[in-house]
Write an enzyme that holds these catalytic residues in place. Sequence first.
Site, mmCIF file in Angstrom:
data_model
loop_
_atom_site.group_PDB
_atom_site.id
_atom_site.type_symbol
_atom_site.label_atom_id
_atom_site.label_comp_id
_atom_site.label_asym_id
_atom_site.label_seq_id
_atom_site.Cartn_x
_atom_site.Cartn_y
_atom_site.Cartn_z
ATOM 1 N N LYS A 1 24.383 -66.802 5.395
ATOM 2 C CA LYS A 1 24.326 -68.127 6.025
ATOM 3 C C LYS A 1 23.154 -68.949 5.510
ATOM 4 C CE LYS A 1 20.716 -67.396 8.968
ATOM 5 N NZ LYS A 1 19.598 -68.271 9.357
ATOM 6 N N THR B 1 22.737 -72.973 11.574
ATOM 7 C CA THR B 1 21.860 -73.203 10.429
ATOM 8 C C THR B 1 22.364 -74.315 9.513
ATOM 9 O OG1 THR B 1 21.439 -70.822 10.521
ATOM 10 C CG2 THR B 1 20.562 -71.982 8.650
#
Length: 329
Positions: free
Chosen positions: A188, A245
């Site tokens: 991620k 994120t």
Amino acid sequence: MNKVGVIGAGAWGTALACAMQRAGNEVLLQAYEPEVAEAINRSHANPIYLPNTNLNPNIRATSDLIDIIGSDVILMVAPAQHVRATCKALRPIWKKGTPLLICAKGIELDSGLIMSEVVGEELPDVEIGILSGPTFAIEVANALPSACTLAMKEMDRAMIMAKVVGSSRFRIYASDDIVGAQIGGAVKNVLAIASGMASGKGFGDNARAALITRGISELTRLGVAKGAKPETLMGLSGMGDLTLTCNSMQSRNFSLGVALGHGEKLEDILKVRKAVTEGVFTARSVCKLAASLHVDMPICKAVNRILNEGADINEVVDDLLARPFREEI
């Protein structure tokens, strides 16, 4: 009351120390810089890594790694590329039977190993857990509601450990998928840089939504090839962490991508940052791991080309958009 040691007094390590203290534990936070430990003990603050945040006076700090060894549980929050060196330093002093919860997110550059594999090589007999999820440090430190996955080899151990580290404001969901809990947290960071670049280039919300969705597909392909459960990658440590994120300037990786999209140079961005931006290192190691498992990850490859191979961001974007149409899987 359990004694919990936290290795690494960056923003995330400091926030986890706050969460562990609120869970009713006695907390000792280890800082690599003596001045950071001194500031925490003297003024109950960490102005270098987590500014404008008051720490509970019961959180103590040390700069000596050996002081952590008396803990009942230890959290490893050193940057991913420093985990091996930290474990080497711990090996001669490690207390047998102490669980180690890995909170670092990344893949080792030289070896392509995930963090549990790195720890397993250096501390072969240690009981390992993975703590990962969609958590910004400042929000955890300020007791805003958050949730994480805690993965251990045995589910009953994960449930026991969840009661040690969890609280009403830091909810823990147990898992026995150690691999899946790590793949999401590592990949991620790379995808967040891509998302930030899309925002910085002004591509709009449609493009970012498409990128995140295709990013989940890449993340899942890699995780399954590595032995993860697909459902783990759809949970907190996968899709949850990715969603957080990829959409906020609080993310160091997303904000770095935005700066790159605005035309700033990578070396200039990193020069003024104190905290580590893990995705810069993980981009190369993710691509290395993907190649070894024969997994296609075009978005991560694109980010790696820009960060580590000097590719022009506009050319890389054009290459991605020119890929042949394909069936959605």
